[in-house]
Design a protein around this motif. Structure first.
Motif, PDB file in Angstrom:
ATOM      1  N   ASP A   1     -10.553   2.397  -3.368  1.00 23.42           N
ATOM      2  CA  ASP A   1     -10.566   2.061  -4.795  1.00 23.42           C
ATOM      3  C   ASP A   1     -10.537   0.548  -4.988  1.00 23.42           C
TER       4      ASP A   1
ATOM      5  N   LYS B   1      -3.366   5.814   1.826  1.00 21.20           N
ATOM      6  CA  LYS B   1      -3.695   4.389   1.829  1.00 21.20           C
ATOM      7  C   LYS B   1      -5.209   4.202   1.855  1.00 21.20           C
TER       8      LYS B   1
ATOM      9  N   HIS C   1       2.420   1.937  -3.359  1.00 17.97           N
ATOM     10  CA  HIS C   1       1.478   2.463  -4.349  1.00 17.97           C
ATOM     11  C   HIS C   1       1.086   3.903  -4.071  1.00 17.97           C
ATOM     12  N   VAL C   2       1.113   4.295  -2.837  1.00 23.34           N
ATOM     13  CA  VAL C   2       0.799   5.681  -2.496  1.00 23.34           C
ATOM     14  C   VAL C   2       2.025   6.567  -2.702  1.00 23.34           C
TER      15      VAL C   2
ATOM     16  N   LEU D   1      -6.595   4.409  -1.623  1.00 23.61           N
ATOM     17  CA  LEU D   1      -6.265   3.197  -2.363  1.00 23.61           C
ATOM     18  C   LEU D   1      -7.153   2.031  -1.930  1.00 23.61           C
TER      19      LEU D   1
ATOM     20  N   LEU E   1       0.834  -1.206   0.000  1.00 18.30           N
ATOM     21  CA  LEU E   1       0.000   0.000   0.000  1.00 18.30           C
ATOM     22  C   LEU E   1       0.870   1.259   0.000  1.00 18.30           C
TER      23      LEU E   1
ATOM     24  N   TYR F   1      -2.406   7.723  -5.745  1.00 15.20           N
ATOM     25  CA  TYR F   1      -3.329   7.867  -4.623  1.00 15.20           C
ATOM     26  C   TYR F   1      -2.729   8.807  -3.593  1.00 15.20           C
TER      27      TYR F   1
END
Length: 76
Positions: free
Chosen positions: A35, A29, A19-20, A32, A16, A26
């Motif tokens: 989503d 967290k 990805h952030v 994300l 997470l 995003y």
């Protein structure tokens, strides 16, 4: 919005955060995770409709054929 507290494995938390922080797609967290839940709910709805179509006897198409037809329609 409802506030929740969840426990994540270290690997999932790392995923997470990457990805952030790395992608910048995003802001948080939480964004994300929301989503991911929306996508899972959409997939669940699609699978439900596919299951209904398969059992209705209305079509001779397989689940894969129906899914491919649905995806092609979304691309248009």
């Amino acid at each position: 919005m409802t506030r929740q507290s969840i426990t994540l494995t270290e690997q999932n938390d790392q995923w997470l955060r990457e990805h952030v922080d790395v992608t910048g797609e995003y802001a948080s967290k939480s964004e994300l995770i929301n989503d991911l839940i929306r996508r899972a709910r959409r997939a669940e709805a699609i699978n439900y409709k596919l299951q209904q179509a398969e059992t209705s006897g209305f079509t001779e198409q397989s689940a894969d054929e129906i899914l491919n037809e649905f995806k092609q329609a979304l691309r248009k």
